[in-house]
Enzyme design. Structure first.
Site, PDB file in Angstrom:
ATOM      1  N   GLY A  71      -3.047   8.749  -3.493  1.00  0.00           N
ATOM      2  CA  GLY A  71      -4.025   9.575  -4.179  1.00  0.00           C
ATOM      3  C   GLY A  71      -4.975  10.273  -3.229  1.00  0.00           C
ATOM      4  O   GLY A  71      -5.459  11.368  -3.506  1.00  0.00           O
ATOM      5  N   MET A  72      -5.247   9.631  -2.081  1.00  0.00           N
ATOM      6  CA  MET A  72      -6.193  10.199  -1.121  1.00  0.00           C
ATOM      7  C   MET A  72      -5.514  11.078  -0.071  1.00  0.00           C
ATOM      8  O   MET A  72      -6.074  12.092   0.345  1.00  0.00           O
ATOM      9  CB  MET A  72      -6.935   9.066  -0.410  1.00  0.00           C
ATOM     10  CG  MET A  72      -7.879   8.280  -1.294  1.00  0.00           C
ATOM     11  SD  MET A  72      -9.400   9.164  -1.632  1.00  0.00           S
ATOM     12  CE  MET A  72     -10.180   9.097  -0.015  1.00  0.00           C
ATOM     13  N   ASP A 103     -11.897  -3.110  -4.126  1.00  0.00           N
ATOM     14  CA  ASP A 103     -10.650  -2.512  -4.630  1.00  0.00           C
ATOM     15  C   ASP A 103      -9.444  -3.336  -4.176  1.00  0.00           C
ATOM     16  O   ASP A 103      -8.451  -2.791  -3.699  1.00  0.00           O
ATOM     17  CB  ASP A 103     -10.526  -1.063  -4.165  1.00  0.00           C
ATOM     18  CG  ASP A 103      -9.466  -0.296  -4.962  1.00  0.00           C
ATOM     19  OD1 ASP A 103      -9.102  -0.762  -6.066  1.00  0.00           O
ATOM     20  OD2 ASP A 103      -8.997   0.754  -4.484  1.00  0.00           O
TER      21      ASP A 103
END
Length: 414
Positions: free
Chosen positions: A61-62, A175
């Site tokens: 995602g990053m 996370d």
């Protein structure tokens, strides 16, 4: 350094063949320069000519992760380059920088080592890390659904060792999820590397905060109640919760708090209790001695939760009859752990039955069943939940959930 001429994977000098495609390895200097029409970085050098990009490893995602050669240090590295849209976000870039800064101060036995942070020639940013061979725990669970108890004990014990210093320094990962637990496979069992310290909450006095109060950072399936509410009072016990949730999934094949969307998952976390792990994992032979351990790890209130990952690991191993502490089990070969469990678990179960003799069974409230689980595609989840008082955790659940659901409905109607 050796290189596979086909897949471009890098190997140490004493390697002979690529185990992926069976090709004979060549010296890096003799390997053809890779070319990829879909990715112009591959085959080029970046960050001032220091890192030669050999192949794409994964997309996240990053950013995109590559295997590259550090031409200065003559070693294989992982290069994580931010996606263009992420590279323009100030907070995302600051998280990248902070991960580099924190990593240089932490022990790396069970935390991925970060070597460098650089701006790239195409106006993005690169985080340079040690290159790891193996797989994420998520991939293992996708393939096998569950893991054996001995492997769970070894993984948990190494996580406890890896997190001890960050937690002592008042750093909260925030996370921890199967995607961020990397397993380097060895003959004795996995060696754990914890990934992605970019979302760390630094609770030391005067530390810079990158998260606005009232928002949450993390992955919803593994998010503690205090994270789900975006509360300011959040410490290392949030990581204890996340690991307990991962253990539940790893042994049963199901997340403890399910749902098809963020609000459903938050509702389950805040207001429901999961089935005892021995019931959810009955087909996997999960013992009843583990019920209280996982229940205490998933306690709603941090004050009543297991106090540390060390304690969670110790209690987890003892539930299987093991003697000692997690430091005794962290590097014990899996086959040896399996033999000890087979020998000692019956004694632990007998002791548990004897200890509970004469005690009335606890009634189970059907209304407390968790929301049925959906798929486990687990995107990064950032969401604010309007709740200012941790004391109002239970009283305010109904109001909070209605506000969440109302916001979601309003979003789709506008």
């Amino acid at each position: 350094m050796k290189c596979c001429p086909d897949c471009q994977r890098l190997y140490p000098d004493d390697a002979g063949f690529c185990p992926i495609d069976g090709k004979h390895l060549v010296d890096l200097e003799e390997a053809p320069t890779p070319i990829d029409s879909d990715d112009r970085r591959i085959g080029t050098t970046v960050c001032g000519g220091r890192y030669q990009v050999r192949r794409k490893v994964a997309d996240g995602g990053m950013g995109r992760v590559y295997q590259a050669v550090d031409l200065l240090e003559k070693r294989s590295v992982a290069l994580k380059v931010l996606h263009p849209e992420v590279a323009t976000d100030r907070v995302s870039v600051e998280r990248f920088k902070r991960e580099y800064a924190l990593s240089s101060e932490l022990p790396h036995d069970h935390i991925v080592e970060v070597f460098d942070f650089q701006k790239t020639e195409d106006e993005s940013y690169a985080l340079v890390m040690e290159y790891l061979e193996g797989e994420e725990l998520r991939e293992l669970l996708k393939r096998d659904k569950t893991i054996p108890a001995a492997r769970a004990i070894r993984i948990l014990s190494q996580l406890a060792i890896g997190l001890q210093e960050p937690h002592q320094r008042k750093l909260v990962h925030r996370d921890i999820k199967p995607d961020n637990i990397f397993l380097c496979h060895t003959a004795d069992g996995p060696v754990v590397k914890l990934l992605d310290f970019g979302s760390v909450r630094d609770n030391t006095e005067g530390a810079k905060k990158l998260t606005v109060m009232g928002t949450t950072i993390g992955s919803p399936f593994y998010m503690s109640p205090e994270q789900a509410q975006g509360l300011a009072e959040l410490d290392h016990r949030a990581d204890v919760w996340s690991i307990a949730a991962i253990l539940y999934e790893a042994l049963t094949g199901e997340v403890p708090f399910g749902g098809k969307a963020g609000p459903q998952i938050l509702l389950a976390i805040l207001g429901h209790d999961p089935q005892p792990i021995s019931i959810a994992g009955a087909s996997q032979g999960v013992p009843a001695t583990l019920d209280d351990v996982i229940a205490d790890g998933l306690a709603k209130e941090p004050s009543t939760r297991i106090a540390s990952v060390d304690d969670l690991a110790d209690r987890f191993g003892r539930a299987y009859g093991l003697e000692g502490t997690h430091r005794d089990w962290a590097y014990m070969p899996e086959v040896q752990l399996e033999a000890l469990i087979e020998q000692r678990l019956p004694l632990a179960l007998a002791a548990g039955r004897a200890g509970s003799a004469g005690v009335s069974p606890t009634l189970v409230d059907d209304a407390a069943d968790p929301v049925p689980g959906g798929g486990l595609e687990d995107p990064e989840f950032i969401m604010g939940v309007p709740d200012k008082s941790p004391v109002g955790l239970y009283v305010g659940v109904g109001i909070g959930v209605l506000m969440i659901l109302g916001a979601v409905v309003a979003f789709f109607l506008l």
